[in-house]
Scaffold this active site. Sequence first.
Site, PDB file in Angstrom:
ATOM      1  N   GLY A  27      14.057  29.668   6.869  1.00 14.54           N
ATOM      2  CA  GLY A  27      12.851  29.302   8.423  1.00 14.54           C
ATOM      3  C   GLY A  27      11.713  29.086   7.715  1.00 14.54           C
ATOM      4  CG  ASN A  29      10.003  23.699   6.762  1.00 18.26           C
ATOM      5  OD1 ASN A  29       8.537  22.653   6.568  1.00 18.26           O
ATOM      6  ND2 ASN A  29      11.114  23.277   5.265  1.00 18.26           N
ATOM      7  CG  ASN A 116      16.135  16.297  10.152  1.00 21.02           C
ATOM      8  OD1 ASN A 116      16.028  17.266   9.859  1.00 21.02           O
ATOM      9  ND2 ASN A 116      16.474  15.558   9.325  1.00 21.02           N
ATOM     10  CG  HIS A 118      16.233  13.834   3.987  1.00 19.55           C
ATOM     11  ND1 HIS A 118      17.366  14.743   4.190  1.00 19.55           N
ATOM     12  CD2 HIS A 118      16.463  13.357   3.240  1.00 19.55           C
ATOM     13  CE1 HIS A 118      17.804  14.227   3.486  1.00 19.55           C
ATOM     14  NE2 HIS A 118      17.412  13.665   2.235  1.00 19.55           N
ATOM     15  CG  ASP A 159      19.007  12.523   6.848  1.00 21.72           C
ATOM     16  OD1 ASP A 159      18.436  12.481   7.134  1.00 21.72           O
ATOM     17  OD2 ASP A 159      20.255  12.279   5.579  1.00 21.72           O
ATOM     18  CD  GLU A 188      11.379  20.115   3.385  1.00 28.19           C
ATOM     19  OE1 GLU A 188      11.200  19.480   3.517  1.00 28.19           O
ATOM     20  OE2 GLU A 188      10.680  21.087   3.270  1.00 28.19           O
TER      21      GLU A 188
END
Length: 205
Positions: A27, A29, A116, A118, A159, A188
């Site tokens: 976690g 992000n 999302n 990736h 994706d 990110e």
Amino acid sequence: MLLKQYIFATQRYNEMIRLAIFASGEGTNAQSFIDHFKGRKEIGISLVVSNNFAAKVIQRAMNAGISHLIIDKQTFYKSDEIVTVLKQKADFIVLAGFMWMVPENLIKAFPNKIINIHPALLPKYGGKGMYGMHVHEAVIADKERKSGITIHYVNEKYDEGKIIFQKECNIHPSDSPASLAERIHELEHRYYPGAVEKLLLENIS
Ligand code: GAR
């Protein structure tokens, strides 16, 4: 268009746009979102959802005083319970290291409102089985010179939703999957919360 209409409506009524964050593991992000939106009035984190009760992200949610929800496969894929809860508690869904495929009922309930990240430059290195460290292992095995991050909408296929944002980074000859993962994580954390914020706020004006 739906997104635009929604944000106009929330702004008109002066409500906060509520984000639910889905995460399965560490976690980091999710933490970057918690930190980024802390104390903000127009966008906030209302819920953290995980498929893993032992995930560190749960502790992060508790530390920040954010509600959390643990889901099991049966409830997630065979009922509408999660849709009902999410409809009450969130306006947008952010996947941040969430390792289960999002079911169709949830995608339909949140059209263009599930995003999302990736850890590679899609469309390469995406699809079933391509998540977390597997992605970096494949990129290094192929001797790629560049990797990066992709932020995209979620649709019914792994994706393959519309790309919102990408950022590249170089791969050095000495890189391992672990060192690449670290560099990708930095990207990110630096870009994901801001990209989501930009997307939401741009649609207001
Ligand atoms: C992140 O690198 C994210 O891009 C990846 O999992 C990691 C989670 O890290 N997501 C995927 O691979 C999705 N296909 P975190 O738990 O520290 O945020």
